[in-house]
Every structure is written in C-alpha cells, then in structure tokens.
Write an enzyme that holds these catalytic residues in place. Structure first.
Site, mmCIF file in Angstrom:
data_model
loop_
_atom_site.group_PDB
_atom_site.id
_atom_site.type_symbol
_atom_site.label_atom_id
_atom_site.label_comp_id
_atom_site.label_asym_id
_atom_site.label_seq_id
_atom_site.Cartn_x
_atom_site.Cartn_y
_atom_site.Cartn_z
ATOM 1 N N PRO A 220 -12.022 -12.634 -18.405
ATOM 2 C CA PRO A 220 -12.383 -13.287 -19.832
ATOM 3 C C PRO A 220 -12.911 -14.562 -20.137
ATOM 4 C CG PRO A 220 -10.007 -13.304 -19.497
ATOM 5 C CD PRO A 220 -10.687 -12.548 -18.297
ATOM 6 N N ASN A 221 -13.950 -14.693 -20.930
ATOM 7 C CA ASN A 221 -14.567 -15.839 -21.487
ATOM 8 C C ASN A 221 -15.553 -16.421 -20.324
ATOM 9 O OD1 ASN A 221 -13.040 -16.272 -23.919
ATOM 10 N ND2 ASN A 221 -11.361 -16.848 -22.366
ATOM 11 N N ARG B 140 -19.178 -22.560 -22.905
ATOM 12 C CA ARG B 140 -17.777 -22.748 -22.882
ATOM 13 C C ARG B 140 -17.587 -24.038 -22.007
ATOM 14 N NH1 ARG B 140 -13.927 -19.446 -18.722
ATOM 15 N NH2 ARG B 140 -12.394 -20.589 -19.894
ATOM 16 N N TYR C 59 -17.059 -26.203 -16.595
ATOM 17 C CA TYR C 59 -17.633 -24.946 -15.988
ATOM 18 C C TYR C 59 -19.174 -24.985 -15.602
ATOM 19 C CZ TYR C 59 -13.041 -23.216 -16.881
ATOM 20 O OH TYR C 59 -11.615 -22.905 -17.190
ATOM 21 N N ASN D 272 -13.204 -13.401 -10.336
ATOM 22 C CA ASN D 272 -12.606 -14.363 -10.888
ATOM 23 C C ASN D 272 -11.792 -13.768 -12.279
ATOM 24 O OD1 ASN D 272 -12.090 -16.686 -12.348
ATOM 25 N ND2 ASN D 272 -14.144 -17.582 -12.236
ATOM 26 N N ALA E 11 -8.644 -16.567 -17.093
ATOM 27 C CA ALA E 11 -6.948 -16.803 -17.559
ATOM 28 C C ALA E 11 -6.099 -15.716 -17.119
ATOM 29 C CB ALA E 11 -7.187 -16.740 -19.086
ATOM 30 N N GLU F 187 -10.385 -14.275 -4.177
ATOM 31 C CA GLU F 187 -10.183 -14.741 -5.467
ATOM 32 C C GLU F 187 -11.179 -15.964 -5.538
ATOM 33 O OE1 GLU F 187 -6.471 -16.645 -5.576
ATOM 34 O OE2 GLU F 187 -6.506 -17.088 -7.526
ATOM 35 N N HIS G 143 -12.576 -19.358 -8.331
ATOM 36 C CA HIS G 143 -12.334 -20.270 -9.630
ATOM 37 C C HIS G 143 -13.296 -21.129 -9.328
ATOM 38 C CE1 HIS G 143 -8.561 -18.189 -10.673
ATOM 39 N NE2 HIS G 143 -8.238 -18.578 -9.367
ATOM 40 N N ARG H 248 -5.581 -28.990 -12.230
ATOM 41 C CA ARG H 248 -5.632 -28.829 -13.530
ATOM 42 C C ARG H 248 -3.996 -28.570 -14.201
ATOM 43 N NH1 ARG H 248 -10.127 -24.730 -15.433
ATOM 44 N NH2 ARG H 248 -9.663 -25.897 -17.537
HETATM 45 C C1 DQA Z 1 -11.206 -20.021 -14.084
HETATM 46 C C2 DQA Z 1 -9.896 -21.155 -14.195
HETATM 47 C C3 DQA Z 1 -8.843 -20.431 -15.223
HETATM 48 O O1 DQA Z 1 -7.741 -21.100 -15.258
HETATM 49 C C4 DQA Z 1 -9.425 -20.305 -16.630
HETATM 50 O O2 DQA Z 1 -8.614 -19.763 -17.266
HETATM 51 C C5 DQA Z 1 -10.823 -19.674 -16.535
HETATM 52 C C6 DQA Z 1 -11.821 -20.009 -15.488
HETATM 53 C C7 DQA Z 1 -12.147 -20.719 -13.355
HETATM 54 O O3 DQA Z 1 -13.112 -20.321 -12.879
HETATM 55 O O4 DQA Z 1 -12.405 -22.178 -12.984
HETATM 56 O O5 DQA Z 1 -10.953 -18.956 -17.640
HETATM 57 O O6 DQA Z 1 -10.631 -19.142 -13.503
#
Ligand code: DQA
Length: 147
Positions: free
Chosen positions: A10-11, A18, A23, A74, A77, A98, A100, A107
């Site tokens: 998501p997002n 965003r 990011y 990735n 959330a 995984e 990020h 964080r």
């Molecule tokens: C994320 C880190 C997550 O905590 C966050 O909710 C994201 C992006 C990252 O790529 O740093 O949406 O996965």
C-alpha cells in the site's frame, strides 16, 4: 531464465508524491524502470505487482507458486500488521527478500515489528530504491546454494 516477482504494498504507487523526504522524489514507474534494467543486466526475468489491498497481495504471492523463482516484497504498512502475508510466503515456499526503502529500524516503535521477516531469507532496509536491486542480487546469487 530465473523469474523474480517484485511485489509492492500500500501507498507505494504514490512514490514521488508521498513523504518525499522519507521515500524520495522518484515515482513507482521510475522504480520499475530501475529494476527492469537491473534484471536485464543480471539476465533474469522480472514481473511487478502493486496493490493497496492485503488480500490482493496474498493472491499475488499464491499465484507465484510454480511460477516465480524468487520474490522481492515491500509489504509497506502490512509489514507491521499482516500474519496473512507471512503465511502466504510460508505457503508457497519461494525464496523471498523483504525490502524497505526507509531505515525502518530508526523510525517509530510500531514499525519495529515485521511479521513477514520470519519467512524471508533476508531483509534490506534504508537503501532507497537500491535496496530492491540488492534484494534481487541476494536471490540471484543464492540460486543453486542452500537457503
Ligand atoms: C516502508 C516502511 C513502512 O513502515 C511503511 O509503512 C511504508 C514503506 C518502506 O519502504 O520504508 O509504507 O515499507
């Protein structure tokens, strides 16, 4: 040819819009371009999937069964909430890394838990878009070796 599925949660379709301080200013399309050219360089096939919906992400992981040799994910959330994604990766048994973009360990407290991590061969954090390429390399270079 080895096939890697790159899944974004998501997002992440809003990359570039965003929170650019966290990011970056590059878009999801830029990310896919970067990954595509790395795949070409490394001689692997790559497929992309992005969704804002947890169940759709589970479906994509299941669809990879018998279809992909590695997964870069990735979960955004859903990293911090989803047992369903953990179970999906365990179910298919495909080597998964995984990723990020941000350095999640520096964080908020609520980002410190990752359910999916237990099913992954590695985790890459805080390397921006490069982290996806590192994850691909981990999958490619482990091929033929025991996990
Ligand atoms: C994320 C880190 C997550 O905590 C966050 O909710 C994201 C992006 C990252 O790529 O740093 O949406 O996965």
């Amino acid at each position: 040819m080895m096939k890697i599925l790159v899944i974004n949660g998501p997002n992440l379709n809003f990359l570039g819009i965003r929170e650019p301080d966290i990011y970056g200013k590059e878009t999801y399309a830029d990310l896919c371009d970067l990954i595509r050219s790395h795949a070409q360089k490394r001689g692997v096939t790559v497929e992309f999937f992005q969704s804002n919906h947890e169940g759709a992400l589970v479906d994509a992981i299941q669809a990879a069964y018998g279809n992909a040799d590695g997964i870069v994910i990735n979960p955004a959330a859903y990293t911090h909430t989803s047992v369903a994604l953990l179970d999906a990766v365990k179910s298919v048994g495909i080597p998964t890394v995984e990723v990020h973009i941000s350095k999640v360990e520096s964080r908020e407290e609520f980002r410190q838990i990752s359910f999916i991590r237990a099913a992954c061969i590695a985790t890459v954090t805080g390397r921006g878009f490069q982290g996806y390429l590192d994850a691909m390399d981990l999958l490619i270079d482990k091929k033929g070796k025991k996990a």
